[in-house]
Design an enzyme around this catalytic site. Structure first.
Site, short mmCIF file in Angstrom:
data_model
loop_
_atom_site.label_atom_id
_atom_site.label_comp_id
_atom_site.label_asym_id
_atom_site.label_seq_id
_atom_site.Cartn_x
_atom_site.Cartn_y
_atom_site.Cartn_z
CD GLU A 1 7.00 -16.28 2.57
OE1 GLU A 1 6.96 -16.77 1.45
OE2 GLU A 1 5.73 -16.16 3.35
CG ASP A 2 5.32 -15.85 -1.85
OD1 ASP A 2 5.17 -15.50 -0.69
OD2 ASP A 2 4.43 -16.79 -2.26
CG ASP B 1 -1.42 -10.62 2.38
OD1 ASP B 1 -1.51 -9.27 2.04
OD2 ASP B 1 -2.30 -11.23 2.38
CG PHE C 1 -4.95 -12.52 -4.92
CD1 PHE C 1 -4.70 -12.80 -3.69
CD2 PHE C 1 -4.71 -13.57 -6.01
CE1 PHE C 1 -4.07 -14.22 -3.28
CE2 PHE C 1 -4.06 -14.75 -5.48
CZ PHE C 1 -3.84 -15.19 -4.50
NE ARG D 1 2.17 -22.90 -6.40
CZ ARG D 1 2.08 -22.17 -5.09
NH1 ARG D 1 2.89 -21.18 -5.10
NH2 ARG D 1 1.35 -22.72 -4.37
#
Ligand code: IMP
Ligand code: MG
Length: 198
Positions: A111-112, A115, A164, A177
């Protein structure tokens, strides 16, 4: 220009947003090499099956896969979290399933960013039902203080503060991206404050 200066530079885009570099491409690549070696050390001689979560994990997965020695296969899954902006709603829906069965495989979910953890909690539930031999999680970024669901990653690239971030696969409204680094995004309203700091 010195490296320190470059790192703190803000890149302003035509959308009135700015991106301030948090993790350089070189730092990310070094960390990915370390994670890859750690993963291989934990599973010596075992075929590993990486499962990337689209789209954010594509670059992390592709770099990680190429750094893990030995037998590696991979697949992708996609989820949507019913939110296009900087906050996810918490509801997760599977929008693209894996091509192959994971039963009996040593699976590493890639996963990136972790959160709230709601996406990963959902995915782990789905994968566990499919009876993999082992199930592990690798994330490039971890925003620990935002966690709602009680999940954790086995391999974490960087713990980052609650801001963010975009780049290296992470997006804001599908943009950014392709940045080769990770940066913090400031929207229009945050612009003034950032200018004052420059
Ligand atoms: P979680 O379900 O809240 O853990 O969120 C996971 C997903 O939300 C990630 O896979 C990202 O797609 C997205 N996300 C969370 N934080 C960020 C961020 O800072 N930048 C970009 N996307 C994020
Ligand atoms: Mg994602």
């Amino acid at each position: 220009m010195g490296t320190a200066r470059k790192r703190s530079a803000s890149r302003r885009t035509k959308h009135g947003e700015s991106v301030k570099i948090l993790l350089s491409g070189a730092r990310i690549q070094k960390k990915i090499r370390e994670l890859a070696n750690e993963i291989r050390r934990d599973f010596p001689g075992e075929p590993l099956h990486l499962v990337g979560v689209l789209k954010g994990a594509v670059f992390f997965l592709s770099d990680l896969a190429r750094q893990i020695p030995g037998e590696v296969s991979f697949d992708f899954i996609a989820v949507s979290s019913y939110g296009k902006e900087t906050e996810s709603s918490g509801q997760v829906k599977l929008t693209r399933d894996l091509d192959a069965n994971i039963e009996g495989k040593t699976v590493i979910v890639v996963e990136d960013i972790l959160d709230t953890g709601l996406t990963l909690q959902y995915l782990l539930r789905v994968f566990e039902q499919r009876k993999p031999k082992r199930l592990r999680v690798a994330v490039l970024l971890d925003k620990e203080e935002r966690r709602i669901a009680p999940v954790r990653a086995d391999y974490v690239g960087f713990k980052i503060p609650n801001a963010f971030v975009v780049g290296f696969g992470l997006d804001y409204a599908e943009r950014y991206r392709n940045l080769p680094y990770v940066g913090t995004l400031s929207l229009g309203a945050g612009k003034k404050e950032e200018r004052a700091q420059e």
